[in-house]
Motif scaffolding. Sequence first.
Motif, short mmCIF file in Angstrom:
data_model
loop_
_atom_site.label_atom_id
_atom_site.label_comp_id
_atom_site.label_asym_id
_atom_site.label_seq_id
_atom_site.Cartn_x
_atom_site.Cartn_y
_atom_site.Cartn_z
N LEU A 1 0.85 -1.18 0.00
CA LEU A 1 0.00 0.00 0.00
C LEU A 1 0.89 1.23 0.00
CD1 LEU A 1 -2.48 -1.19 2.78
CD2 LEU A 1 -2.59 -1.59 0.32
N HIS B 1 -4.84 7.03 -5.52
CA HIS B 1 -4.26 5.78 -5.99
C HIS B 1 -5.28 4.71 -5.65
CE1 HIS B 1 -0.24 7.53 -6.76
NE2 HIS B 1 -0.67 8.40 -5.88
N ARG C 1 -5.98 -0.25 -3.96
CA ARG C 1 -4.62 -0.74 -3.82
C ARG C 1 -4.51 -2.12 -3.17
NH1 ARG C 1 -0.67 2.64 -5.98
NH2 ARG C 1 0.40 0.70 -5.58
#
Length: 161
Positions: A21, A38, A41
């Motif tokens: 992560l 993002h 993940r």
Amino acid sequence: MTPIKTHPLTAAAFAPFGDVLDATGEFRLINEGMCQRHHDRAALDFGPAGRAGISIFNAEARALPYEFSLVERHPEGSQAFVPMSEHPFLVIVAPDEGGTPGTPRAFVTNGAQGINFHRGTWHGVLTPLHAPGLFAVIDRIGTTANLEEYRYAQAWRVIGA
């Protein structure tokens, strides 16, 4: 006692055991262009009879060399460790070899990484290398047992790279 060298935590090296992560790779801008997302993940897995829970762990800091004989796994769900400080921590994992853990491997995070263990992955206990050892832990909450422990016959010694 068998020594194990640490390795930097990378997504490729850690892939058989879980997810790294971190804020690398592709992202999309959100919040009026002020935040990188993002996305997705980790492959969180809580099984059919569980739900996601967030707990706070406060673990004592350890130092290298570090000796251990105990590993554990969670057969009913994944488990993610997200540090609440910017310090590296030690991640110990072992492949499953017919229901028992094989030769362990050791990784050190870069201080800006968390990890998510896949369901059933043998791993060491939470091992911060600096105080405070404060982590948010996302794992399965349910009524069935979700912990198996194993003690190696001989201790392992984790040393630096």
